[in-house]
Design a protein around this motif. Sequence first.
Motif, PDB file in Angstrom:
ATOM      1  N   ARG A   1       2.792  -3.908  12.723  1.00 15.27           N
ATOM      2  CA  ARG A   1       1.802  -3.296  11.822  1.00 15.27           C
ATOM      3  C   ARG A   1       2.481  -2.402  10.793  1.00 15.27           C
ATOM      4  NH1 ARG A   1      -2.778  -0.922  15.905  1.00 15.27           N
ATOM      5  NH2 ARG A   1      -3.404  -2.880  16.880  1.00 15.27           N
ATOM      6  N   LEU A   2       3.537  -1.707  11.221  1.00 11.73           N
ATOM      7  CA  LEU A   2       4.264  -0.851  10.287  1.00 11.73           C
ATOM      8  C   LEU A   2       4.883  -1.693   9.179  1.00 11.73           C
ATOM      9  CD1 LEU A   2       5.265   1.883   9.393  1.00 11.73           C
ATOM     10  CD2 LEU A   2       7.189   1.656  10.981  1.00 11.73           C
ATOM     11  N   ASP A   3       5.404  -2.859   9.520  1.00 15.55           N
ATOM     12  CA  ASP A   3       5.939  -3.757   8.488  1.00 15.55           C
ATOM     13  C   ASP A   3       4.856  -4.127   7.483  1.00 15.55           C
ATOM     14  OD1 ASP A   3       8.595  -3.928   9.475  1.00 15.55           O
ATOM     15  OD2 ASP A   3       7.940  -5.365  10.999  1.00 15.55           O
ATOM     16  N   CYS A   4       3.646  -4.415   7.990  1.00 17.93           N
ATOM     17  CA  CYS A   4       2.525  -4.732   7.092  1.00 17.93           C
ATOM     18  C   CYS A   4       2.215  -3.556   6.178  1.00 17.93           C
ATOM     19  CB  CYS A   4       1.288  -5.098   7.907  1.00 17.93           C
ATOM     20  SG  CYS A   4       1.405  -6.632   8.835  1.00 17.93           S
ATOM     21  N   ALA A   5       2.151  -2.358   6.765  1.00 22.41           N
ATOM     22  CA  ALA A   5       1.860  -1.159   5.968  1.00 22.41           C
ATOM     23  C   ALA A   5       2.933  -0.927   4.911  1.00 22.41           C
ATOM     24  CB  ALA A   5       1.742   0.060   6.889  1.00 22.41           C
ATOM     25  N   ILE A   6       4.194  -1.141   5.291  1.00 24.16           N
ATOM     26  CA  ILE A   6       5.288  -0.967   4.338  1.00 24.16           C
ATOM     27  C   ILE A   6       5.166  -1.969   3.194  1.00 24.16           C
ATOM     28  CG2 ILE A   6       7.777  -1.338   4.061  1.00 24.16           C
ATOM     29  CD1 ILE A   6       8.113  -0.010   6.828  1.00 24.16           C
ATOM     30  N   ALA A   7       4.900  -3.222   3.518  1.00 24.55           N
ATOM     31  CA  ALA A   7       4.782  -4.244   2.479  1.00 24.55           C
ATOM     32  C   ALA A   7       3.682  -3.886   1.485  1.00 24.55           C
ATOM     33  CB  ALA A   7       4.505  -5.607   3.113  1.00 24.55           C
ATOM     34  N   MET A   8       2.562  -3.383   1.997  1.00 27.09           N
ATOM     35  CA  MET A   8       1.450  -3.047   1.117  1.00 27.09           C
ATOM     36  C   MET A   8       1.734  -1.777   0.313  1.00 27.09           C
ATOM     37  SD  MET A   8      -1.561  -4.152   3.750  1.00 27.09           S
ATOM     38  CE  MET A   8      -2.934  -4.210   2.600  1.00 27.09           C
ATOM     39  N   ALA A   9       2.454  -0.838   0.924  1.00 27.80           N
ATOM     40  CA  ALA A   9       2.845   0.368   0.185  1.00 27.80           C
ATOM     41  C   ALA A   9       3.830   0.024  -0.936  1.00 27.80           C
ATOM     42  CB  ALA A   9       3.451   1.393   1.143  1.00 27.80           C
ATOM     43  N   ILE A  10       4.730  -0.925  -0.674  1.00 26.41           N
ATOM     44  CA  ILE A  10       5.668  -1.364  -1.713  1.00 26.41           C
ATOM     45  C   ILE A  10       4.902  -1.938  -2.899  1.00 26.41           C
ATOM     46  CG2 ILE A  10       7.427  -3.094  -2.270  1.00 26.41           C
ATOM     47  CD1 ILE A  10       8.485  -2.726   0.611  1.00 26.41           C
ATOM     48  N   LEU A  11       3.917  -2.785  -2.602  1.00 27.61           N
ATOM     49  CA  LEU A  11       3.111  -3.359  -3.676  1.00 27.61           C
ATOM     50  C   LEU A  11       2.385  -2.274  -4.464  1.00 27.61           C
ATOM     51  CD1 LEU A  11       1.476  -6.534  -2.116  1.00 27.61           C
ATOM     52  CD2 LEU A  11       3.099  -6.464  -4.000  1.00 27.61           C
ATOM     53  N   ALA A  12       1.757  -1.365  -3.743  1.00 29.08           N
ATOM     54  CA  ALA A  12       0.990  -0.311  -4.411  1.00 29.08           C
ATOM     55  C   ALA A  12       1.894   0.569  -5.271  1.00 29.08           C
ATOM     56  CB  ALA A  12       0.247   0.535  -3.380  1.00 29.08           C
ATOM     57  N   SER A  13       3.119   0.808  -4.816  1.00 28.93           N
ATOM     58  CA  SER A  13       4.039   1.647  -5.586  1.00 28.93           C
ATOM     59  C   SER A  13       4.407   0.993  -6.908  1.00 28.93           C
ATOM     60  CB  SER A  13       5.308   1.938  -4.778  1.00 28.93           C
ATOM     61  OG  SER A  13       6.108   0.779  -4.632  1.00 28.93           O
ATOM     62  N   GLY A  14       4.372  -0.348  -6.931  1.00 28.16           N
ATOM     63  CA  GLY A  14       4.674  -1.049  -8.164  1.00 28.16           C
ATOM     64  C   GLY A  14       3.546  -1.005  -9.173  1.00 28.16           C
ATOM     65  N   LEU A  15       2.350  -0.639  -8.729  1.00 28.34           N
ATOM     66  CA  LEU A  15       1.191  -0.637  -9.617  1.00 28.34           C
ATOM     67  C   LEU A  15       0.735   0.777  -9.984  1.00 28.34           C
ATOM     68  CD1 LEU A  15      -0.457  -2.970 -10.845  1.00 28.34           C
ATOM     69  CD2 LEU A  15      -2.168  -2.586  -9.069  1.00 28.34           C
ATOM     70  N   CYS A  16       1.050   1.740  -9.130  1.00 27.03           N
ATOM     71  CA  CYS A  16       0.595   3.115  -9.378  1.00 27.03           C
ATOM     72  C   CYS A  16       1.541   3.816 -10.360  1.00 27.03           C
ATOM     73  CB  CYS A  16       0.521   3.889  -8.072  1.00 27.03           C
ATOM     74  SG  CYS A  16      -0.787   3.308  -6.957  1.00 27.03           S
ATOM     75  N   GLU A  17       0.958   4.621 -11.232  1.00 26.62           N
ATOM     76  CA  GLU A  17       1.735   5.277 -12.288  1.00 26.62           C
ATOM     77  C   GLU A  17       2.763   6.248 -11.719  1.00 26.62           C
ATOM     78  OE1 GLU A  17       0.866   7.523 -16.548  1.00 26.62           O
ATOM     79  OE2 GLU A  17      -0.703   7.459 -15.012  1.00 26.62           O
ATOM     80  N   THR A  18       2.330   7.176 -10.888  1.00 28.75           N
ATOM     81  CA  THR A  18       3.243   8.081 -10.187  1.00 28.75           C
ATOM     82  C   THR A  18       2.764   8.233  -8.750  1.00 28.75           C
ATOM     83  OG1 THR A  18       1.993  10.073 -10.808  1.00 28.75           O
ATOM     84  CG2 THR A  18       3.783   9.388 -12.280  1.00 28.75           C
ATOM     85  N   ILE A  19       3.706   8.380  -7.829  1.00 33.28           N
ATOM     86  CA  ILE A  19       3.319   8.507  -6.419  1.00 33.28           C
ATOM     87  C   ILE A  19       4.077   9.652  -5.759  1.00 33.28           C
ATOM     88  CG2 ILE A  19       2.876   6.023  -6.256  1.00 33.28           C
ATOM     89  CD1 ILE A  19       5.392   5.843  -4.457  1.00 33.28           C
ATOM     90  N   THR A  20       3.447  10.202  -4.720  1.00 34.23           N
ATOM     91  CA  THR A  20       4.115  11.078  -3.771  1.00 34.23           C
ATOM     92  C   THR A  20       3.921  10.442  -2.402  1.00 34.23           C
ATOM     93  OG1 THR A  20       3.613  13.029  -5.123  1.00 34.23           O
ATOM     94  CG2 THR A  20       4.281  13.409  -2.840  1.00 34.23           C
ATOM     95  N   LEU A  21       5.007  10.325  -1.663  1.00 32.70           N
ATOM     96  CA  LEU A  21       5.013   9.541  -0.423  1.00 32.70           C
ATOM     97  C   LEU A  21       5.224  10.438   0.791  1.00 32.70           C
ATOM     98  CD1 LEU A  21       5.228   6.725   1.041  1.00 32.70           C
ATOM     99  CD2 LEU A  21       7.689   6.820   0.528  1.00 32.70           C
ATOM    100  N   TYR A  22       4.384  10.223   1.818  1.00 29.85           N
ATOM    101  CA  TYR A  22       4.530  10.925   3.089  1.00 29.85           C
ATOM    102  C   TYR A  22       4.488   9.918   4.239  1.00 29.85           C
ATOM    103  CZ  TYR A  22       3.306  15.224   0.537  1.00 29.85           C
ATOM    104  OH  TYR A  22       3.279  16.280  -0.337  1.00 29.85           O
ATOM    105  N   ALA A  23       5.167  10.266   5.320  1.00 28.21           N
ATOM    106  CA  ALA A  23       5.027   9.543   6.586  1.00 28.21           C
ATOM    107  C   ALA A  23       4.477  10.508   7.614  1.00 28.21           C
ATOM    108  CB  ALA A  23       6.374   8.988   7.037  1.00 28.21           C
ATOM    109  N   THR A  24       3.698   9.982   8.550  1.00 27.39           N
ATOM    110  CA  THR A  24       3.074  10.885   9.526  1.00 27.39           C
ATOM    111  C   THR A  24       2.954  10.221  10.891  1.00 27.39           C
ATOM    112  OG1 THR A  24       1.203  12.388   9.906  1.00 27.39           O
ATOM    113  CG2 THR A  24       0.681  10.204   9.053  1.00 27.39           C
ATOM    114  N   ALA A  25       3.097  11.041  11.924  1.00 32.01           N
ATOM    115  CA  ALA A  25       2.809  10.663  13.311  1.00 32.01           C
ATOM    116  C   ALA A  25       2.444  11.968  14.020  1.00 32.01           C
ATOM    117  CB  ALA A  25       4.001   9.958  13.949  1.00 32.01           C
ATOM    118  N   GLY A  26       2.870  12.145  15.269  1.00 30.03           N
ATOM    119  CA  GLY A  26       2.546  13.391  15.949  1.00 30.03           C
ATOM    120  C   GLY A  26       2.973  13.378  17.395  1.00 30.03           C
TER     121      GLY A  26
END
Length: 471
Positions: free
Chosen positions: A314-339
């Motif tokens: 699932r993390l691979d899926c999330a990463i793939a989709m975040a990569i795509l979104a980063s290519g389309l969004c003008e500026t981004i700030t990126l965080y990772a989270t767990a606990g």
Amino acid sequence: MKINAKATIKDKAVKLAGGFGLFAAKNSPEAALRRAVMANLLWEDNAYQDGKSIADTIKKLIPKTPPEIVYQIAYDARHIQKLRHVPLFIACQMTRHQTHRPLVGKLLSKIILRPDELTEFLALYWQEGKIPIAKQVKKGLATAFLKFDAYQLAKYNRKNTIKLKDVMFLVHPKPKTNEQAQLFKMLADNTLPTPDTWEVALSAGQDKYQTWCRLIAEHKLGALAYLRNLRNMQKVGVPNELIYQGLLSLNTKKLLPINYLSAAKHAPDFNDILEKMMLQSLANLPKLSGHSVFIVDVSGSMNSRVSSQSNMTRLDCAIAMAILASGLCETITLYATAGNDYTCIHQTQKLSNRMGFGLGNVILKAADNLGHGGIFTRQCLEFIQNDLQRQPNYQKPERLLVFSDSQDCDRVQKLPQPFANNNYIIDVSAHTHGINYQGVWSAEISGWSEHFLRFIAALEGMTLPLDDNQT
């Protein structure tokens, strides 16, 4: 595909994360069905829910959801999410209900895109014992049968319990031409010509180097087969230049973002072109203007494999989709989270921005440091909002994207408070419950397809070019 319907606030009979977390959002039947379907590899287990129980949930939700909506969900699952088995399962279950049965013929003709799906549907239809084939089923299968040529029928004419010719004899497709009538006769007589596929060529003992070179030059490899065999091509000495040429000629419409990421893991020499091909799927979409905040869930459940047949998670899926979104969004700030599941306290880390596959490497490194515990969405959002507000010239972000499986572990029963102008959950799991609380999020979007960015752009009022799946 329609963005998931919003849920009512809480279902106090259901807790997330295997019964130990936050109260789940109470879903309408439509919202629950979309959640269960759009990232569903039929019968595959999820982190907190086994595949059979998810399939049983789908069965129960279909009669509670209007037939036209069920039809659209199955259509979207096949054409937009690019799933094969769950749309067939939905069509099968629709035949069990008088209100839904009239749409089955039309649906089957739309969602069956490969000949083996004809036999797979009948296997599902008879899974609990043989029953008469409904008129709508015969109509849909017969219409779908007419799509396929000699090569396709021969390629998928396998010696299974239910064979293609069995389906043909049962549903009686009417050939449109004399050539098609002859084709059906060859299928019936088992005289179809042997298809020129890579499996046939290699199993026949042909030289592997020459076989791969010929199949590439003649464009005989499908996109997914090509990506899955990059390493095999290299092993037998196929020149990288030829492999590059073949990659550029592929029809990639049926590929998912995760397919490129998987190929890059196994054949890293081709990372640059794979990354370019992946991002090319966004070429016609407008940029998402303004500041976007990405939150990637790296909790333990995100390490669950998407399929028993795959090493991708699932993390691979999330990463793939975040990569795509980063290519389309003008500026981004990126965080990772767990606990930490014992202290019930989040661990959230701001990451350096990267483009393309480099962004995935940054997230995986963070997962090693933060992962293994659960996600605490409310705490995470509070931390990130405070972090951003400390920056000079702070302005409210335009959008917030949470890439997660929505299995929140927080035992403090307070709702998350997302803080951007537009707030989205990109859910990569098939769990039937999540945190899509009404009035909290702008939308929840389930699945692994690049089309989630079209939905976001449309929701934010942008004019989009026509998509191949729009009718």
